[in-house]
Design an enzyme around this catalytic site. Sequence first.
Site: not given
Length: 363
Positions: A109, A130, A137
Amino acid sequence: MSATPLVSQVDSQNPVKSALLPPLLGASVAELTAWVQEQGQPAYRGKQLHDWIYQKGVRSLLDISVFPKQWRKEVAEIPIGRSTLHYRSVAPDGTVKYLLRLADGQIIETVGIPTFGERGDGPKSRLTVCVSTQVGCPMACDFCATGKGGYKRNLARHEIVDQVLTVQEDFQQRVSNVVFMGMGEPLLNTENVLAALKSLNQDVGIGARSLTVSTVGIRDRIRQFAQHHLQITLAVSLHAPNQALREQLIPSARAYPLEDLLAECREYVEITGRRVTFEYILLAGVNDLPEHALELSKCLRGFQSHVNLIPYNPIQEVDYKRPNRDRIQAFLNVLKQQQIAVSVRYSRGLEADAACGQLRASK
């Protein structure tokens, strides 16, 4: 107007290596020139290739009309390194979330965040992207959606730069700021993050001081990062004023005590001369009390820093709540009374699940 340089002096210490491997996105003019010469083409084709990749956003060498047709056919299978748009969602505030499919089928994303005029009805004056640095993660922060899905792999240089070009093309507007605050822990992918920062600065043309790298804190990595003397902004995700609470929210904190993290941040300031931004997500009834603010101010007293308070953005997996405005203001007031530089950052893109902490690996 030229972009602020990434480092204080020209990076000429590493000569161009002759074996540039595709994908080509993320490569400099010098690297691309070396590559086209290896293909038997004249050196000036390197600058042409660079312009078509970064200014025109070409996705296939076949589409570069200034190249000889025969050579285009010969190198047609060489990947430039662009992703495929898998999903696009627009929030009422104009924030756009993108799910991008990578060459191996993984989904990441990225978010485009436009800034409008003061009343919200003027022209877009700034466009922030971003970007993600990993698929998933490994940090597993308790309040963050990304960590709930686990970790798959690091992103390569071209996969990071591609996110910025994707947003720039979609908005038809030049990107002015990039924050490495998407999926993943950037300092667990330092080599590719450094390479992407250099490309964004020198190839895409974004000023170094308009680039921000966010980290939850990895032992010794901030110190190592400082040795590159970058003119970027370092943002450290703190989220707690003491070790016990930080361990509750951030599992990796068990191996990296708050005291050690702050000491390393102080070294960063000494080495780079750049202040550190501390990100602090406010969770109702957890870390948002006035005593927490006072404790935080003691940690940061005498520190060349700035605190970004971020009211929590809810996710489905946990029951944390966002504090009300009175609680947020009270926390802010305590820090100001203690002479701590601080501001409140209300995240954009909530309705599209594109706000801080809400990014996931699939749709």
